[in-house]
Motif scaffolding. Sequence first.
Motif, PDB file in Angstrom:
ATOM      1  N   PRO A   3      27.534  52.749  55.247  1.00 27.74           N
ATOM      2  CA  PRO A   3      28.771  52.975  55.989  1.00 27.74           C
ATOM      3  C   PRO A   3      29.918  52.149  55.395  1.00 27.74           C
ATOM      4  O   PRO A   3      29.700  51.023  54.963  1.00 27.74           O
ATOM      5  N   GLN A  10      34.959  60.048  59.029  1.00 28.53           N
ATOM      6  CA  GLN A  10      35.282  60.977  57.959  1.00 28.53           C
ATOM      7  C   GLN A  10      35.392  62.392  58.500  1.00 28.53           C
ATOM      8  O   GLN A  10      36.201  63.176  58.045  1.00 28.53           O
ATOM      9  N   SER A  47      25.062  62.211  62.403  1.00 21.66           N
ATOM     10  CA  SER A  47      25.849  61.919  61.208  1.00 21.66           C
ATOM     11  C   SER A  47      26.948  60.901  61.510  1.00 21.66           C
ATOM     12  O   SER A  47      27.210  59.994  60.721  1.00 21.66           O
ATOM     13  N   GLN A  51      27.483  57.184  59.975  1.00 19.87           N
ATOM     14  CA  GLN A  51      28.714  56.700  59.354  1.00 19.87           C
ATOM     15  C   GLN A  51      29.180  55.390  59.971  1.00 19.87           C
ATOM     16  O   GLN A  51      29.654  54.499  59.284  1.00 19.87           O
TER      17      GLN A  51
END
Length: 298
Positions: A3, A10, A47, A51
């Motif tokens: 990360p 993002q 996801s 991140q």
Amino acid sequence: MEPHHSNPIQYFNHLKAFYYVALCESFTRAADKLSLSQSTLSIQVQSLEQQLGFPLLKQNKRRVELTEEGNIIFSYAKSVFATLDDLASAADDIRKRKIKIGTTPTLAQYIVPKVIRKLRSGESGLKVHIFTGQSREVIDRIKNYEYHIGIITRCEYPRDLISLPVAKPKLRFVVNDPRLAAAVDMEDLAGYPIILTDPGSVTRDYLLQEFGKRGISIKICAESENAEIVKGMVNLGMGGAFFPAFAVEEDLREGRFREIALPADLCVHIDVVYMKDRKNLTVVRNFVETFKKHNFFR
DNA sequence: TTTGGGCATTGGGGTGCAGT
DNA sequence: ACTGCACCCCAATGCCCAAA
């Protein structure tokens, strides 16, 4: 993947997925709302967690719950999407010069036209959409940002709603029945045929409560949300009905039916309501200003 | 113990973009 | 043009767990 703090979010869709799951407290319901599959949301939230580098949601019983860290991220997500919402409605507002007003059938009939006329004289080109429903339905739609403004009979309001009191009309009891005296006690109306507005109406609930607390049982002989229909029935002598003063003053002047005075001070409160976070929209501001400047209830 | 609701995983299909 | 990559998505299936 490592990360990276300089690029924490993002993927917008991932944040959106997380936001809706947290809001719905369920992947399945959020998927339904976003018209995506549950698995898609599951992967997108994972996801995002990857991140950010920490879990956002945890499974508790049959519900999805935010972790402590998830709560922090959620509060940011909330403001992100609230801002987007403001952006969208502001854009819509500018593009279409439109204001959507939710109100009750009676107010729509007797008050709202006067308001619209004033509004449009101040801002020509303004498009006004009027929707009618019971006060509580209008509130729901205001909460969903479907309507900008509500003009309704006062009831319980959610916390994020702003209300501006605009009138407190007396409820007048009218009949077309020569047998009834010009003034009676509430008790005299026990068993007298009365025409009410539809179930769920605030005014109806109020009246039933006022009779109820005096132990008077009334005889409902007809129901309609449409004031003109009720007036028609009153006119035919089918029974009596309660109207807010503004809705019957003309009929009383013209002698279409007469008012029976009651000792009780029966009245309702009319409020203009709107969502707190819409208070700065031009159309909302103009509307509120117009209402503050004029008394549409005479 | 069975059933069913709800989330995660898997395997598969698609697009758009950048480097070769 | 080809290839790899990152991302989009889905149906089917697996797994867990609470309620019946």
